[in-house]
Design a protein around this motif. Structure first.
Motif: not given
Length: 1171
Positions: A216-235
């Motif tokens: 989902x992180x990769x897909x949303x960055x395609x739509x909204x741009x790298x600066x507008x999408x972040x990711x938080x997992x345990x790692x």
């Protein structure tokens, strides 16, 4: 040379590393496979006992392939009323309706998506439209955001249910969406994200899996741009302050712990307007479902929730619950699939539609009746002339087709049905050949164990599913991948990949799985053999989904797939905008046919069930919340934390669980119905009592008739009692003949015998088996220990009243391996006969173990999950499924038809013959007496009384069945959250993490409250122990690995037999911690808390080696672990190490060591975001 499965320690002389290895002997599958001759005649076995072809012809269809390697996928790799579902249509899953928002009647048409070649262009166009909307909002205000503007972002017309959900969101409501898998639920979340970003606010998108979060992180960055999408997992934490943040559900739950009861602006939910809970049906997951409930309970009410669920039976209850505890919530449901789904069934010779033309019954050509007639016809043709003549005379000489139909009226035995089914089981190549011929590729082929997936790839890798152009693309992609991640390439999978075939399961590295997913999405992999975790939301749509079996292994037992699981996997079939229809193919197995598949398809989806459970982290965070402040109290500890929430306040939160909501609506009505059923059963019971029947008899019969019937019934009871005693006498004589015979076979060859029992349907079953020994010969084994502790295996002695002076003969238990690759545990009662022929108990080669010892060792490795086949006071008959290692032995057990009566060695005594004759005479006497009763004057009226009593008994059975279903439903919804909460609170109090009187949190509790893990209190105890302070970073990593290795397994396979041994320092520390662990376990048992305290040094050496800088190739050389398992263990260890520097009240030296260890371990090919 054959070796028994024992563990030895070896130090490889050729290794340059100083690490030692654990050595796991080669699988007995390849070393213990016998090629025996019987005592008097040979048993033929193929020269290559377990070739690749024979391995796969077993299974995955037959569910016997590598069951020792079955895997329950965990969260890093993932991982009631049922009597009304039989009439539901299957083609649309389940007919769920909602009076306000059901969208089945009127759907907007769906335009086909543009070709794959224009995908990048579409993404760029969508990004431009999003930016345009943001500009409009900046210039003219949020009033510019409406449904038409959001829909205009897409170059196709959206479905009605998507439109209704988006409109509900724009009205400010929370939304629950229940729709089939792959129907386009993510579009709703994407549109909500567009609206939220345009307003300048934030949206959190949660998923149950790290892999799904990354996607989902990769897909949303395609739509909204790298600066507008972040990711938080345990790692990983990337751009965590972005407007759209993708995260796993556990991360959000932990953030909400700190914001319970506070406004979002003062917490990690700063400027968050909406939270998307993808795959919210995980709420029913036993191990993790509580996380979704906690998020809904703790979430600030001003935050809108968008809950996306696969089709479930009770979305109205879910929406009602969220509406009650969170705020206005609208429900949108759809049972329509954008791509219609057609069910198929695969047999050895055909691939046919599962359902008939009307779609309401099983296809006639797949029914048991059809198979029965076909089998009868074959039997009829194959009979010899004499037998045909006898059959013709018996049926009036009719040899026409009609006579064959008449033959089919005689039901087949269960053994015959299973034999027919086994003959119809397809090999993987059979089904794939049909799929290719019918243009049903690409396909996802679900097999429920890793070894099955890998073996399936090898079995069909001679198929060429790619053209030259596609093969060239795969070769290029593989070269690029090898350059970027040389250690992540799965060498054994390359041949299949170049033919369009791949495996996808938890044993693969995450990087490799992502590579397979990418190739599949590009159409360069035509068949992917995968475990069921691939169905959990990962975007890999296919034209066809193949489901290899209706059962899977869960822990130590096999369970049937639930309807929800089946439809989740079936939902992968049908690519929107590409396929006109999708196909789900179910496969014939040895024990599951089309009728069983049809029953499951029509069963209807199950409801969501609350799995709300308390944990140490929950208790500590709810009691303390975000109101905790530090203050000095002058104590030796130096600080005490002041609690900001009472237990009463915490109780109000806990009682908001989904289970409590459902129980409040359902429990009262169900309990009322149960009370009514109990009253009815009590009344009916009184109507069929002896007194009631006697009273009715007196009323209906004349005095003479009543007197005659009563006398005859009394005489009948007495004769039946005598018959029972004579039967027991006969059994005693039979046992007396069997016991010495079997005892004399304990040390010699292993004879064949025939076991006989009646199954649950009353059908007589005969099983050929090879005798292994008396239970006493298994001295000290797991089997003997289990039987000594379980009263189910108790037996009674045989004592006949007709010969009271005779000694009591007590039945004994014996063990045998059946021809169906099942272990059997039985007493003398179930032995029909014993044969002279069998396995010679001689070693296959010099130095090898004897066959009896090898088979006993294989039994010792089994899980001891015995199922009761038939019950008797003289000892029950039990069965346990064998393994792949025992399969080759069972092949040598001949069918009964090949064993001659002349080979039987069981000779009965004259006493037995006399007892048997007396028993037969007594049976005849009882039969004559019954006929005499039936001819008596008042029998017709008396028979009516008995028939009415039978009808009453049937009615009671139906009422009891309904009662059981209601009780099961009540058990599912019975709230227990607060009870668990208080039990855990008591453990926390006694462990000095929380003061029981003042509710003040002490340093141990403060540390535990900040940890993420299965048992936060145990982890805090270990990490606060001073014994860890002086450890070097690799040693600390090894100790931490022992805390998080639960569920990781050693999987020795062929020549892969080693794992690195931990250093002495690590072993000493783990041994030191064992005492602390034992104390906590006793404390938990005292308060009835069942939370695992993991401490297993087995894999610590592997983690220590990786933290010391060994390369991935060195780690995996002859390693007895799957790559995916090792990667998962390393990621878990890194996750724990990365937490340590952030935990309160931890020694700074330990924090620095943990940071150093995490830094060196987080490198390719296990880096979570590499690629």
């Amino acid at each position: 040379m054959n070796t028994l499965p024992v563990v030895s320690l070896l130090t490889p002389s050729s290794s340059s590393s100083s690490f030692k290895f654990f050595h796991f002997p080669s699988s007995p599958l390849f070393s213990h496979s016998p090629t025996f001759s019987s005592f008097t005649k040979p048993l033929i076995l193929p020269s290559r006992l377990l070739s690749l072809k024979s391995l796969n012809s077993l299974s995955p269809s037959q569910s016997q392939l590598s069951e020792d390697y079955d895997e329950d996928e965990d969260e890093e790799e993932d991982e009631d009323d049922d009597d009304d579902g039989d009439d539901e249509a299957a083609d649309e899953y389940d007919d769920i309706t909602d009076e306000a928002r059901n969208t089945d009647d009127d759907e907007f048409p769906v335009d086909s998506s543009p070709p794959e070649s224009s995908r990048q262009q579409r993404v760029e166009l969508r990004w431009q439209r999003v930016e345009k909307l943001r500009s409009l909002v900046r210039d003219f205000g949020v009033e510019m955001i409406d449904i038409d503007e959001l829909v205009s972002i897409y170059d196709f017309r959206i479905d009605k249910f998507q439109r209704l959900a988006i409109e509900a969101f724009l009205r400010g409501s929370s939304v629950v969406v229940s729709a089939p898998t792959s129907s386009g639920k993510t579009l709703i979340a994407e549109a909500a994200a567009v609206a939220t970003v345009a307003r300048g606010r934030r949206l959190f998108y949660t998923t149950p899996l790290k892999a799904l979060s990354n996607q989902k992180f990769r897909e949303f960055r395609e739509t909204f741009g790298d600066d507008n999408v972040g990711l938080l997992t345990g790692d990983s934490a990337i751009n965590k302050d972005a407007q759209i943040v993708i995260m796993t559900t556990e991360i959000l739950r932990n953030m909400l712990y700190q914001s319970v009861g506070m406004v979002s602006s003062g917490t990690g939910l700063f400027h968050v307007d909406a939270i998307v809970l993808d795959e919210v049906h995980y709420l029913s997951d036993i191990s993790r479902g509580t996380v979704w409930e906690e998020i809904v309970i703790y979430c600030p009410k001003e935050v809108q929730l968008i809950c996306l669920s696969a089709t479930v039976a009770n979305p109205d209850e879910l929406a009602g619950w969220i509406g009650e505890i969170h705020g206005k919530t609208e429900l949108v449901t759809s049972t329509r699939r954008p791509v219609p789904l057609t069910w198929y069934f695969s047999t050895k010779h055909s691939l046919l539609p599962l359902l008939d033309e009307k779609g309401i019954h099983v296809n006639r050509k797949l029914s048991l009746n059809y198979l029965q007639m076909s089998a009868s016809e074959a039997r009829y043709r194959d009979d010899d002339d004499g037998r045909r003549g006898r059959r013709s005379r018996k049926r009036g000489g009719d040899t026409s087709y009609n006579s064959l139909v008449n033959i089919s009226d005689y039901p087949l035995s269960k053994n015959e049905i299973n034999k027919i089914r086994r003959s119809q089981v397809p090999q993987i190549s059979d089904t794939l050949w049909h799929l290719q011929g019918k243009d049903m590729l690409p396909a996802i082929w679900f097999i429920f164990n890793r070894r099955g997936c890998d073996a399936a790839v090898q079995y069909v890798e001679n198929f060429q599913l790619l053209d030259d152009c596609e093969k060239g693309e795969v070769e290029l992609a593989l070269r690029k991948f090898r350059i970027l991640y040389p250690d992540a390439v799965r060498e054994s999978a390359e041949k299949g990949l170049l033919r369009g075939i791949a495996a996808h399961h938890a044993g693969c590295l995450p990087l490799w799985k992502s590579f397979i997913e990418e190739l599949f999405q590009r159409g360069l992999v035509k068949v992917v053999f995968a475990t069921e975790t691939l169905a959990a939301g990962i975007n890999m749509p296919a034209r066809t989904a193949v489901i290899s079996s209706l059962t899977k292994k869960a822990g130590n037992e096999r369970i049937q797939l639930g309807p929800n699981e089946l439809f989740q996997m079936a939902g992968r079939a049908g690519r929107r905008g590409i396929d006109d229809k999708g196909y789900t193919v179910l496969v014939q197995t040895a024990f599951e046919g089309a009728e069983e598949c049809c029953k499951l398809v029509f069963a209807g989806v199950k409801p969501l069930v609350s799995q709300f459970t308390a944990s140490y982290g929950m208790v500590l965070n709810l009691v303390a919340g975000s109101k905790v402040t530090r203050k000095s109290n002058g104590s030796e500890d130096g600080k005490v934390l002041q609690a900001g929430r009472s237990l009463e306040e915490a109780k109000k939160l806990v009682e908001k669980s989904f289970g409590n909501y459902v129980s409040s609506n359902v429990m009262v009505a169900a309990k009322e119905e149960l009370a009514e059923i109990d009253k009815k059963i009590e009344i009916l019971t009184s109507e069929i009592s002896d007194e009631a029947i006697d009273k009715k008899s007196r009323k209906l019969l004349s005095a003479n008739q009543y007197k005659e019937i009563t006398a005859l019934q009394g005489e009948l009871r007495e004769e039946k009692r005598k018959r029972t005693e004579l039967r027991r006498r006969m059994e005693l004589e039979r046992f007396s003949a069997l016991k010495p015979l079997l005892k004399g076979m304990e040390d010699g060859n292993l004879p064949f015998l025939c076991l006989e029992y009646k199954d649950s349907e009353g059908m007589q079953q005969s099983v050929p088996a090879v005798y292994l020994g008396h239970i006493d010969s298994f001295n000290g084994s797991k089997l003997q220990k289990m039987m000594s502790l379980d009263e189910s295996f108790a037996v009674n002695g045989i004592e006949a009243e007709v010969a009271a002076d005779e000694p009591i003969v007590k039945p004994s238990y014996y063990v045998a391996l059946g021809s169906d690759n099942s272990w059997y545990l039985f007493t003398e009662k179930w032995i029909r006969t014993v044969y002279r022929t069998g396995f010679p108990n001689t070693a296959l080669a010099v130095g090898d173990a004897l066959p009896r010892e090898i088979m006993k060792a294989l039994l010792e490795k089994a899980d001891m999950q015995w199922d009761k086949l038939s019950e008797s006071e003289l000892g029950s008959m039990w069965r346990m499924e064998g393994s792949l290692e025992t399969w080759s032995w069972s092949l040598n057990v001949p069918v009964l038809s090949s064993l001659s009566e002349e080979d039987e060695v069981l000779q009965m005594s004259q006493e037995y013959d006399n007892a048997a004759e007396q028993y037969r005479e007594q049976r005849s006497k009882v039969s004559r007496l019954k006929k005499r009763i039936s001819r008596s004057a008042g029998f017709r009226e008396y028979k009516k009384i008995l028939e009415n009593a039978k009808l009453t008994v049937e009615k009671m059975k139906r009422l009891k069945a309904r009662s059981r279903r209601l009780i099961n439903r009540l058990e599912q919804i019975e709230p227990s959250g607060w009870k668990d909460f208080m039990r855990i609170s008591n453990v926390i109090h006694e462990s000095r993490a929380l003061d029981i009187n003042t509710h003040l949190i002490f340093p141990l509790g403060e540390t535990a409250a900040a940890i993420r893990g299965e048992n936060e209190l145990w982890l805090a105890m270990v990490l606060r122990n001073k014994v860890l302070v002086d450890l070097k970073p690799p040693q600390l990593a090894g100790v931490c690995a022992s805390l998080v290795s639960e569920g990781i397994k050693v999987r020795p396979w062929r020549d892969n037999n080693y794992i690195y041994e931990p250093s002495d320092t690590v072993v000493d520390v783990v041994n030191f911690l064992e005492e602390q662990r034992s104390s906590l376990i006793k404390l938990q048992e005292k308060h009835e808390v069942e939370i695992s305290c993991c401490l297993d040094v087995q894999f610590s050496g592997m983690v220590e080696a990786w933290a010391s800088g060994l390369s991935w190739k060195e780690m995996m050389m002859e390693c007895a672990m799957d790559e995916g398992d090792l990667a998962r263990l390393l990621r878990r260890t890194i996750d724990l190490l990365a937490q340590i520097p952030k935990l309160p009240d931890i020694d700074p030296t330990l924090q620095r060591s943990a940071a150093a260890a995490a830094d060196i371990m987080d490198r390719p090919p296990i880096s979570e975001l590499a690629g």
